[in-house]
Motif scaffolding. Structure first.
Motif, short mmCIF file in Angstrom:
data_model
loop_
_atom_site.label_atom_id
_atom_site.label_comp_id
_atom_site.label_asym_id
_atom_site.label_seq_id
_atom_site.Cartn_x
_atom_site.Cartn_y
_atom_site.Cartn_z
N LYS A 1 0.84 -1.20 0.00
CA LYS A 1 0.00 0.00 0.00
C LYS A 1 0.87 1.25 0.00
O LYS A 1 0.58 2.21 -0.73
CB LYS A 1 -0.91 -0.01 1.23
CG LYS A 1 -1.75 1.25 1.40
CD LYS A 1 -2.75 1.45 0.27
CE LYS A 1 -3.65 2.64 0.53
NZ LYS A 1 -4.61 2.88 -0.56
N PHE A 2 1.93 1.26 0.81
CA PHE A 2 2.84 2.40 0.82
C PHE A 2 3.44 2.62 -0.57
O PHE A 2 3.58 3.76 -1.03
CB PHE A 2 3.96 2.18 1.84
CG PHE A 2 3.54 2.31 3.27
CD1 PHE A 2 2.34 2.91 3.63
CD2 PHE A 2 4.35 1.81 4.29
CE1 PHE A 2 1.96 3.04 4.96
CE2 PHE A 2 3.98 1.93 5.62
CZ PHE A 2 2.78 2.55 5.96
N GLN A 3 3.83 1.54 -1.23
CA GLN A 3 4.40 1.65 -2.57
C GLN A 3 3.39 2.26 -3.54
O GLN A 3 3.74 3.13 -4.34
CB GLN A 3 4.85 0.28 -3.07
CG GLN A 3 6.09 -0.27 -2.40
CD GLN A 3 6.46 -1.64 -2.93
OE1 GLN A 3 5.61 -2.53 -3.06
NE2 GLN A 3 7.73 -1.82 -3.24
N GLN A 4 2.16 1.79 -3.48
CA GLN A 4 1.12 2.30 -4.38
C GLN A 4 0.90 3.79 -4.18
O GLN A 4 0.74 4.53 -5.15
CB GLN A 4 -0.19 1.53 -4.14
CG GLN A 4 -0.15 0.08 -4.58
CD GLN A 4 -1.39 -0.69 -4.14
OE1 GLN A 4 -2.21 -0.19 -3.36
NE2 GLN A 4 -1.54 -1.90 -4.65
N ARG B 1 2.51 9.91 -5.90
CA ARG B 1 2.73 11.23 -5.32
C ARG B 1 3.22 12.21 -6.40
O ARG B 1 4.10 11.90 -7.19
CB ARG B 1 3.75 11.16 -4.18
CG ARG B 1 3.18 10.68 -2.85
CD ARG B 1 2.06 11.59 -2.38
NE ARG B 1 1.73 11.43 -0.99
CZ ARG B 1 0.53 11.05 -0.52
NH1 ARG B 1 -0.45 10.77 -1.37
NH2 ARG B 1 0.30 10.98 0.77
N GLN B 2 2.62 13.40 -6.38
CA GLN B 2 2.91 14.45 -7.35
C GLN B 2 3.82 15.50 -6.73
O GLN B 2 3.42 16.23 -5.82
CB GLN B 2 1.61 15.11 -7.83
CG GLN B 2 0.57 14.13 -8.34
CD GLN B 2 0.96 13.49 -9.65
OE1 GLN B 2 1.02 14.16 -10.69
NE2 GLN B 2 1.21 12.19 -9.63
N LEU B 3 5.05 15.59 -7.22
CA LEU B 3 6.00 16.56 -6.69
C LEU B 3 5.70 17.99 -7.12
O LEU B 3 6.06 18.94 -6.43
CB LEU B 3 7.42 16.20 -7.13
CG LEU B 3 8.08 15.00 -6.45
CD1 LEU B 3 9.43 14.72 -7.09
CD2 LEU B 3 8.24 15.24 -4.97
N VAL C 1 6.23 7.13 -11.62
CA VAL C 1 6.80 7.56 -10.34
C VAL C 1 7.55 8.88 -10.54
O VAL C 1 8.38 9.00 -11.44
CB VAL C 1 7.77 6.49 -9.78
CG1 VAL C 1 8.40 6.97 -8.47
CG2 VAL C 1 7.03 5.18 -9.56
N HIS C 2 7.27 9.86 -9.70
CA HIS C 2 7.89 11.17 -9.81
C HIS C 2 9.05 11.36 -8.83
O HIS C 2 9.87 12.25 -9.02
CB HIS C 2 6.85 12.27 -9.55
CG HIS C 2 5.76 12.31 -10.58
ND1 HIS C 2 5.74 13.19 -11.64
CD2 HIS C 2 4.63 11.56 -10.71
CE1 HIS C 2 4.67 12.99 -12.38
NE2 HIS C 2 3.98 12.01 -11.83
#
Length: 216
Positions: A8-11, A16-18, A174-175
């Motif tokens: 879940k943490f990975q998902q 996440r948008q930087l 992934v950002h």
């Protein structure tokens, strides 16, 4: 740490948008500040920025539901430094502010690096802040009231940003840089252990594919 929680943490980190963030200017009510953080977490904002020149930072309350653990908060002593920092990172800053040049919030392209500035509960953004930003946006009102609660306004604007970014596929890659990604995964997975390592000024150990700590 269970494999399911680690996954879940990975998902969450994968989405996440930087380059989508919020600046709060003198939003001092804990209820509102916590609700804004909760919305930021929900739409995948990595970090927010807070300017509180009139008082200390609001204390998180139950409205946040623990979201403050997942969204970093950068504090600034004044609005000039906050806006300048984000401009240097390549973000355009739009203030939720009623003015003659204000645009409907849906007319902004939120797929570009964007920061949303939200002002104090009663007075809104200061004139100084309004003069520093790249543009003003409004949420059209069709009733008797002229504005929404600041946390509600944040949610309306941020979910429009999420809609646009989902359509553009920005949540599909992934950002985060690998080192930041690994750091956040460890801190989310083992916050107490991470605090101990920071106190000792030691680097975090690696994590295995199921979230287990690997001591080499």
């Amino acid at each position: 740490m269970t494999p399911e929680r680690y996954q879940k943490f990975q998902q969450v980190l994968n989405r996440r948008q930087l380059d989508l963030t919020v600046i709060t200017e003198d939003v001092h009510k804990p209820h509102n500040f916590s609700a804004i953080i909760r919305t930021c977490d929900a739409v995948g904002v990595f970090a927010i920025h807070a300017v509180n020149s009139r008082s200390s930072m609001p204390i998180y309350n139950q409205v946040a539901k623990g979201s403050e653990k997942w969204v970093a908060c950068h504090t600034h002593t004044n609005i000039e430094s906050a806006v300048s920092d984000l401009h240097q990172q390549g973000l355009k800053v739009y203030a939720a502010h009623l003015s003659k040049q204000a645009l409907d919030y849906r007319m902004i392209d939120y797929t570009k690096p964007t920061a949303i500035l939200l002002g104090a509960e009663k007075s809104g953004v200061t004139q100084k802040a309004a003069d520093l930003v790249d543009g003003h946006i409004i949420i059209p009102m069709l009733g008797m009231v002229q504005s929404l609660n600041v946390s509600v306004a944040a949610a309306v604007i941020l979910f429009e940003a999420q809609r646009q970014r989902l359509a553009a596929g920005l949540y599909e890659r992934v950002h985060l840089a690998p080192d930041i990604y690994e750091q956040m995964m460890f801190e989310w997975s083992y916050p107490e252990v991470a605090a101990s390592y920071r106190q000792q000024e030691k680097p975090y150990p690696r994590l295995g594919t199921k979230g287990e700590i690997i001591i080499s």
